[in-house]
Design a protein around this motif. Structure first.
Motif, mmCIF file in Angstrom:
data_model
loop_
_atom_site.group_PDB
_atom_site.id
_atom_site.type_symbol
_atom_site.label_atom_id
_atom_site.label_comp_id
_atom_site.label_asym_id
_atom_site.label_seq_id
_atom_site.Cartn_x
_atom_site.Cartn_y
_atom_site.Cartn_z
ATOM 1 N N ALA A 1 38.180 49.706 43.629
ATOM 2 C CA ALA A 1 37.473 49.154 42.462
ATOM 3 C C ALA A 1 36.280 48.372 42.991
ATOM 4 C CB ALA A 1 38.409 48.251 41.672
ATOM 5 N N SER A 2 35.101 48.977 42.973
ATOM 6 C CA SER A 2 33.921 48.318 43.534
ATOM 7 C C SER A 2 32.694 48.531 42.659
ATOM 8 C CB SER A 2 33.645 48.857 44.943
ATOM 9 O OG SER A 2 32.354 48.448 45.353
ATOM 10 N N ALA A 3 32.172 47.419 42.148
ATOM 11 C CA ALA A 3 30.947 47.495 41.346
ATOM 12 C C ALA A 3 29.762 47.874 42.222
ATOM 13 C CB ALA A 3 30.692 46.160 40.672
ATOM 14 N N VAL B 1 42.494 40.886 39.746
ATOM 15 C CA VAL B 1 41.889 40.808 41.085
ATOM 16 C C VAL B 1 40.416 41.223 41.095
ATOM 17 C CG1 VAL B 1 42.005 41.700 43.461
ATOM 18 C CG2 VAL B 1 44.079 40.867 42.330
ATOM 19 N N PRO B 2 40.051 42.407 40.553
ATOM 20 C CA PRO B 2 38.612 42.750 40.593
ATOM 21 C C PRO B 2 37.770 41.808 39.723
ATOM 22 C CG PRO B 2 39.946 44.664 39.929
ATOM 23 C CD PRO B 2 40.858 43.484 39.962
ATOM 24 N N LEU B 3 38.388 41.179 38.732
ATOM 25 C CA LEU B 3 37.639 40.308 37.819
ATOM 26 C C LEU B 3 37.432 38.906 38.388
ATOM 27 C CD1 LEU B 3 39.496 41.241 34.483
ATOM 28 C CD2 LEU B 3 37.717 42.511 35.679
ATOM 29 N N GLU C 1 40.818 43.954 49.512
ATOM 30 C CA GLU C 1 39.346 43.918 49.554
ATOM 31 C C GLU C 1 38.810 42.587 50.097
ATOM 32 O OE1 GLU C 1 36.376 45.950 48.595
ATOM 33 O OE2 GLU C 1 37.951 47.186 49.436
ATOM 34 N N LEU C 2 39.611 41.524 49.928
ATOM 35 C CA LEU C 2 39.157 40.210 50.417
ATOM 36 C C LEU C 2 38.953 40.208 51.918
ATOM 37 C CD1 LEU C 2 41.341 37.722 48.354
ATOM 38 C CD2 LEU C 2 38.956 38.332 48.013
ATOM 39 N N ARG C 3 39.546 41.169 52.593
ATOM 40 C CA ARG C 3 39.418 41.217 54.062
ATOM 41 C C ARG C 3 38.074 41.784 54.514
ATOM 42 N NH1 ARG C 3 43.750 39.342 56.601
ATOM 43 N NH2 ARG C 3 45.789 39.458 55.614
ATOM 44 N N VAL C 4 37.320 42.405 53.587
ATOM 45 C CA VAL C 4 36.025 42.989 53.983
ATOM 46 C C VAL C 4 34.860 42.370 53.199
ATOM 47 C CG1 VAL C 4 36.910 45.156 54.930
ATOM 48 C CG2 VAL C 4 36.440 45.024 52.480
#
Ligand code: S3P
Length: 438
Positions: free
Chosen positions: A171-173, A315-317, A343-346
């Motif tokens: 999930a990536s904007a 999480v994505p929000l 995703e927080l790791r990158v």
């Protein structure tokens, strides 16, 4: 000159009071510059974030021949050159610390008739770019990266792009936006399917510039070959910056704050939803719409928080707000568990690791998980922590000072200037005893 060694010293305790407007939204500011540059006509932007990340985007478009006046006090004028009016830059475009700038720009550069190279600082040059390079290649783009898909991204122009139908694996904007921007240059239709809702500023702003975008969740589509028409943009205050003060007023005793003109786009309010689930006292006032984005004043009072299991759909929000959410969790009663957040790791750093290390130094009971963290709230002390040059880690630990029993020293804080250049001033004005030393 940038003080790479800037350090924050935060005294324990304090009360948070006041009314403030934090700087403009970073995501919207980047897009305003990019779309304004690619539009026909002049775009006038107010409320622009004058942070280093956005300034890197401004410099990149200047290097490609776009006349941009400002920014001054958040005001910027862009003389749009049209979708095909950019000219070849004579050196690599340096996107500094900004993943958004690099990823969105890679979509634009893939559609140009000249070659370009996108590079960044030490942190950005470690971040994964295959997530954009691979789907762009299936559209016909020619992009080379370093080992493991790391920048610099070397983009060979003059490729005919073709629309694709692509399901995002994460999930990536940023990836969604890069593909939609390449889609402007592609033959036919580009359709992106999202695994979960992500920030939709690109879709909203494309419509604001008169470009048709079809959003039928989870699919977003557009057809290449149209044009962007200049328009004026009023950038709301960044909820990701407001987040530090929302948590500050929640965890500090006898506190009350009003954050004015904050963007409350539903794809960005995970921080509010999560804090409210934890028991925060947050009122949304004067809800209004500004240039296609919902905006409100956010009124926050001190509250006693309880630990929760953070719903994964949030999480994505709330993706950029977890460092400060972890501080709220450290002040809550009981356990807070975060899962599904690898995703927080990158991000600008490995935010799970950096926060876990710092929280442990302060004496917080923390357990790292591959995809999240478990935090047991309770009293904690002071200490010397390292922000690892990540702006949001630096600001999160500054806020932690409000409930620490001793002084917190935070190393490597210069990158706070990427997203929130006046953080220290605003924090002092509303009650934090913070000092920035070089
Ligand atoms: C952003 C999207 C998010 C966010 C970043 C800004 C954007 O990244 O973390 O700070 O402006 O599109 P991802 O979409 O990669 O999660």
């Amino acid at each position: 000159m940038k003080l790479s060694k800037a350090k924050f010293i935060v005294k324990a305790g304090g009360q948070i009071r006041g009314k403030l407007r934090v700087p403009g939204d970073k995501s919207i500011s980047h897009r305003a510059v990019m779309f304004g540059a690619l539009a026909s006509g002049d775009t006038k932007v107010t409320g622009l974030l004058e942070g280093e990340d956005v300034l890197a985007t401004v410099s990149a478009f200047r290097a490609m021949g776009v006349q941009i006046n400002g920014p001054k006090n958040g005001y910027l004028e862009i003389k749009g050159v049209g979708l095909n009016g950019l000219s070849a830059p004579n050196q690599a475009l340096d996107m500094g610390n900004s993943g958004t700038a690099m990823r969105l720009l890679s979509g634009i550069m893939a559609g140009q008739n000249f070659n370009s190279t996108l590079t960044g600082d030490e942190s950005l040059n470690k971040r994964p770019m295959s997530r954009v390079a691979e789907p762009l290649a299936t559209m016909g783009a020619m992009i080379n990266t370093e080992d493991k898909g790391r920048p610099p991204m070397v983009i060979t122009g003059s490729q005919q792009l073709t629309g694709i139908n692509y399901t995002l694996p994460v999930a990536s904007a940023q990836v969604k936006s890069a593909l939609l921007l390449a889609g402007l240059y592609a033959e036919g239709k580009t359709s992106i399917t999202e695994p979960a809702p992500t920030r939709d500023h690109t879709e909203r702003m494309l419509r604001g510039f008169g470009y048709g975008v079809d959003s039928d969740y989870p699919k977003i589509s557009l057809t290449g070959g149209g044009k962007l028409t200049a328009c004026d943009i009023d950038v709301p205050a960044d909820i990701s910056s407001a987040a530090f003060f929302i948590v500050a007023a929640t965890i500090a005793k006898d506190s009350e704050i009003v954050l004015e003109h904050v963007g409350i786009n539903p794809t960005r309010i995970g921080i509010l939803n999560i804090l409210i689930l934890m028991g925060a006292d947050i009122q949304i006032q004067n809800k209004r719409e500004v240039g296609g984005e919902p905006v409100a004043d956010i009124h926050v009072r001190s509250a006693k928080l309880k630990g929760i299991e953070i719903p994964e759909d949030q999480v994505p929000l709330a993706i950029d707000e977890f460092p400060v959410i972890f501080i709220a969790a450290a002040c809550a009663e009981g356990l807070t568990t975060l899962s599904g957040a690898e995703e927080l790791r990158v991000k600008e750093s490995d935010r799970i690791a950096a926060m876990a290390v710092g929280l442990k130094i302060l004496g917080v009971d923390v357990q790292e998980k591959t995809d999240g963290i478990i935090i047991r709230g309770g009293p904690y002390g002071g200490g010397k922590v390292d922000s690892v040059s990540d702006h949001r880690i630096a600001m999160a630990f500054a806020i932690a000072g409000l409930r620490a029993s001793g002084q917190i020293e935070i190393d490597n804080c210069a990158n706070v200037a990427t997203s929130f250049p006046n953080f220290v001033t605003l924090a002092r004005n509303c009650g934090l005893t913070i000092e920035s030393v070089s």
